[in-house]
Write an enzyme that holds these catalytic residues in place. Structure first.
Site, mmCIF file in Angstrom:
data_model
loop_
_atom_site.group_PDB
_atom_site.id
_atom_site.type_symbol
_atom_site.label_atom_id
_atom_site.label_comp_id
_atom_site.label_asym_id
_atom_site.label_seq_id
_atom_site.Cartn_x
_atom_site.Cartn_y
_atom_site.Cartn_z
ATOM 1 N N ASN A 212 -11.098 -2.705 22.104
ATOM 2 C CA ASN A 212 -9.913 -1.878 22.361
ATOM 3 C C ASN A 212 -10.342 -0.589 23.048
ATOM 4 O O ASN A 212 -11.525 -0.372 23.283
ATOM 5 C CB ASN A 212 -9.144 -1.616 21.059
ATOM 6 N N LYS A 290 -22.886 -19.287 26.263
ATOM 7 C CA LYS A 290 -21.778 -18.848 27.121
ATOM 8 C C LYS A 290 -20.810 -20.006 27.361
ATOM 9 O O LYS A 290 -21.231 -21.116 27.724
ATOM 10 C CB LYS A 290 -22.331 -18.348 28.462
ATOM 11 N N PRO A 307 -12.288 -7.881 8.038
ATOM 12 C CA PRO A 307 -12.140 -7.142 6.776
ATOM 13 C C PRO A 307 -11.525 -5.778 7.038
ATOM 14 O O PRO A 307 -11.771 -5.176 8.089
ATOM 15 C CB PRO A 307 -13.585 -6.991 6.289
ATOM 16 N N ASP A 308 -10.699 -5.319 6.117
ATOM 17 C CA ASP A 308 -10.128 -3.972 6.234
ATOM 18 C C ASP A 308 -11.069 -3.007 5.521
ATOM 19 O O ASP A 308 -11.154 -3.001 4.285
ATOM 20 C CB ASP A 308 -8.722 -3.934 5.627
ATOM 21 N N PHE A 327 -6.603 6.752 9.046
ATOM 22 C CA PHE A 327 -5.728 7.136 10.158
ATOM 23 C C PHE A 327 -4.615 6.108 10.269
ATOM 24 O O PHE A 327 -4.787 4.952 9.877
ATOM 25 C CB PHE A 327 -6.513 7.169 11.471
ATOM 26 N N LYS A 341 1.591 2.847 4.701
ATOM 27 C CA LYS A 341 0.203 2.393 4.903
ATOM 28 C C LYS A 341 -0.723 3.021 3.877
ATOM 29 O O LYS A 341 -1.615 2.371 3.348
ATOM 30 C CB LYS A 341 -0.245 2.768 6.329
ATOM 31 N N LYS A 345 -2.936 0.631 1.475
ATOM 32 C CA LYS A 345 -4.399 0.569 1.565
ATOM 33 C C LYS A 345 -5.066 1.194 0.343
ATOM 34 O O LYS A 345 -6.221 0.907 0.051
ATOM 35 C CB LYS A 345 -4.877 1.290 2.827
HETATM 36 O O1 C5P Z 1 -3.931 -1.186 9.534
HETATM 37 P P1 C5P Z 1 -4.265 -0.181 10.581
HETATM 38 O O2 C5P Z 1 -5.268 -0.666 11.577
HETATM 39 O O3 C5P Z 1 -3.086 0.462 11.231
HETATM 40 O O4 C5P Z 1 -4.964 1.002 9.760
HETATM 41 C C1 C5P Z 1 -5.603 2.073 10.353
HETATM 42 C C2 C5P Z 1 -6.610 2.660 9.407
HETATM 43 O O5 C5P Z 1 -7.339 1.662 8.752
HETATM 44 C C3 C5P Z 1 -7.657 3.479 10.153
HETATM 45 O O6 C5P Z 1 -8.120 4.489 9.272
HETATM 46 C C4 C5P Z 1 -8.738 2.443 10.415
HETATM 47 O O7 C5P Z 1 -10.014 3.056 10.581
HETATM 48 C C5 C5P Z 1 -8.691 1.617 9.166
HETATM 49 N N1 C5P Z 1 -9.037 0.212 9.351
HETATM 50 C C6 C5P Z 1 -10.204 -0.270 8.809
HETATM 51 N N2 C5P Z 1 -10.502 -1.589 8.931
HETATM 52 C C7 C5P Z 1 -9.679 -2.437 9.581
HETATM 53 C C8 C5P Z 1 -8.488 -1.958 10.146
HETATM 54 C C9 C5P Z 1 -8.197 -0.626 10.026
HETATM 55 O O8 C5P Z 1 -10.962 0.507 8.217
HETATM 56 N N3 C5P Z 1 -10.004 -3.709 9.682
#
Ligand code: C5P
Length: 404
Positions: A212, A290, A307-308, A327, A341, A345
């Protein structure tokens, strides 16, 4: 880190004197001013012109120079500094310092100074190990002279062993540590912080990836701001063009899973700030080779969720940092979505920002933030990302109260 510090650098006559030129640059790029005394021996290895050009100051060489004494007496020279650094410090200059000899400008300034002195020894391995040198060193250290190095390895004389001038960056770090220690505790001294920054790259095959447009500007600025307030800071960064911030340990990773692993390895921490734009998805399977164009149909790309990291740090049992900050980049209903959010989270604070097209936030230099906690919403004016970082670091310091 060295903003406003005045360093008097004594360059003595050793082959490593050429490294003092780089040292001047590194100290100056950290905000220090560097004024130099070049000994007669030092001038055999580096020219006064090079030293003057890099320090952008007059170079002082002669004790009995009428003009030098008129413009800046040797006493004033030795006192108008916050630190006197001798690099390279030869066996000879250390001997003369220990004995209190002052037969040239450098040794006279060293005897006349009331400021801290640091030496970076550099000499042949036998000279370094000689009882005379070691006795001189012990005398100097007993008097409070600080020392960095020497390192060991190949020496310019062809021998191998102790006596190499410490690496330039090690000298810079020693100087920074000296000023850090003398400044006393800062608001976040004793606290550990982890910051994530930048995009992540998710491999499709060995040459292609999903990414991104995140620049890493905001996360890097936050890491620098926390370190400036004294926090021991680890920055886990995805690929970014931003330079590594000073005073921060930087771990470079590519993928979300590497970012998560690096964050968990860096625990325990008091503070976690997740500013990275982590890719939500990655290819379910990265091809080992490739992928080839076979006919007209593009290869289908099956995705799986990453993973979040923010959520997993917020929910880490036993190891949860005391303050977890995330963020929320939204394009509409910024505050309401961000509040939801935060709850989802499980983090403590969310910095919500509007990234609607036209705001220029993503990759840009400024940011308009709403700081959302469990109880409050604070609207911050549009600020540079550095200013946002500074304000966040101040708020974090206030939340922690006194230094640890
Ligand atoms: O769910 P979203 O991407 O909108 O959430 C944003 C926040 O979650 C940011 O602080 C980002 O660094 C964190 N994030 C993360 N791991 C992910 C997705 C988002 O730590 N896989």
């Amino acid at each position: 880190m060295l903003e406003g510090k005045r360093i008097l650098l004594v360059i003595a006559g050793g082959i490593a004197a050429y490294k003092s030129l780089d040292l001047i640059r590194r100290l100056r790029e950290r905000g220090a001013s560097v004024r130099c005394i070049l000994t007669k021996g030092g001038a055999e290895f580096v020219t006064p012109l090079a030293v003057a050009a890099l320090s952008e100051e007059k170079v002082y060489q002669h004790l009995f120079s009428l003009t030098d004494e008129n413009e800046m007496g040797h006493i004033r020279l030795s006192r108008e500094a916050d630190l006197v650094l001798v690099a390279p410090a030869t066996a000879d200059i250390m001997a003369r310092m220990a004995a209190g000899i002052c037969d040239d400008l450098a040794t006279t300034a060293l005897l006349a100074t009331d400021k801290p002195v640091m030496v970076a020894p550099s000499m042949n391995v036998m000279m370094w190990g000689h009882l005379a040198t070691q006795a001189n060193l012990a005398t100097l250290e007993k008097r409070g002279v600080l020392r960095v190095g020497p390192g060991s390895g190949d020496l310019a004389c062809g021998e191998v062993g102790s006596g190499r001038l410490a690496e330039v960056m090690d000298i810079v770090r020693a100087v920074e540590s000296f000023f850090d220690a003398s400044a006393g505790p800062r608001p976040l001294s004793g606290r550990r912080a982890i910051v994530t920054s930048g995009p992540t790259w998710e491999a499709i095959d060995p040459v292609r990836y999903i990414a991104n447009r995140s620049s890493g500007k905001q996360g890097h600025a936050i890491a620098a701001a926390l370190a400036k307030l004294g926090a021991e800071t680890v920055l886990v960064s995805g690929p970014s063009r931003e330079p590594d911030p000073q005073g921060v340990r930087v771990i470079h990773i590519e993928s979300a899973r590497e970012m998560r692993d690096a964050c968990f390895t860096a625990l325990p921490a008091d503070i976690a700030v997740c500013a990275a734009a982590v890719a939500d998805w990655r290819p379910a399977e990265a091809a080992g080779q490739k992928m080839k164009k076979n006919g007209d149909a593009p290869a289908p790309l099956a995705l799986t969720e990453n993973p979040d990291i923010l959520a997993s740090l917020s929910q880490a049992e036993n190891r949860r940092p005391r303050l977890v900050v995330g963020f929320a980049a939204e394009t509409e209903n910024v505050v309401a979505y961000a509040q939801a959010k935060r709850a989802r989270k499980g983090c403590d604070w969310i910095l919500a920002n509007d990234v609607a097209p036209g705001t220029g936030t993503f990759g840009g230099a400024s940011n308009t933030i709403h700081l959302i906690t469990a109880e409050t919403v604070e609207d911050w004016p549009t600020m540079s990302k550095e200013a946002v970082a500074g304000r966040l670091a101040e708020r974090i310091a206030a939340a922690f109260g006194r230094p640890a």
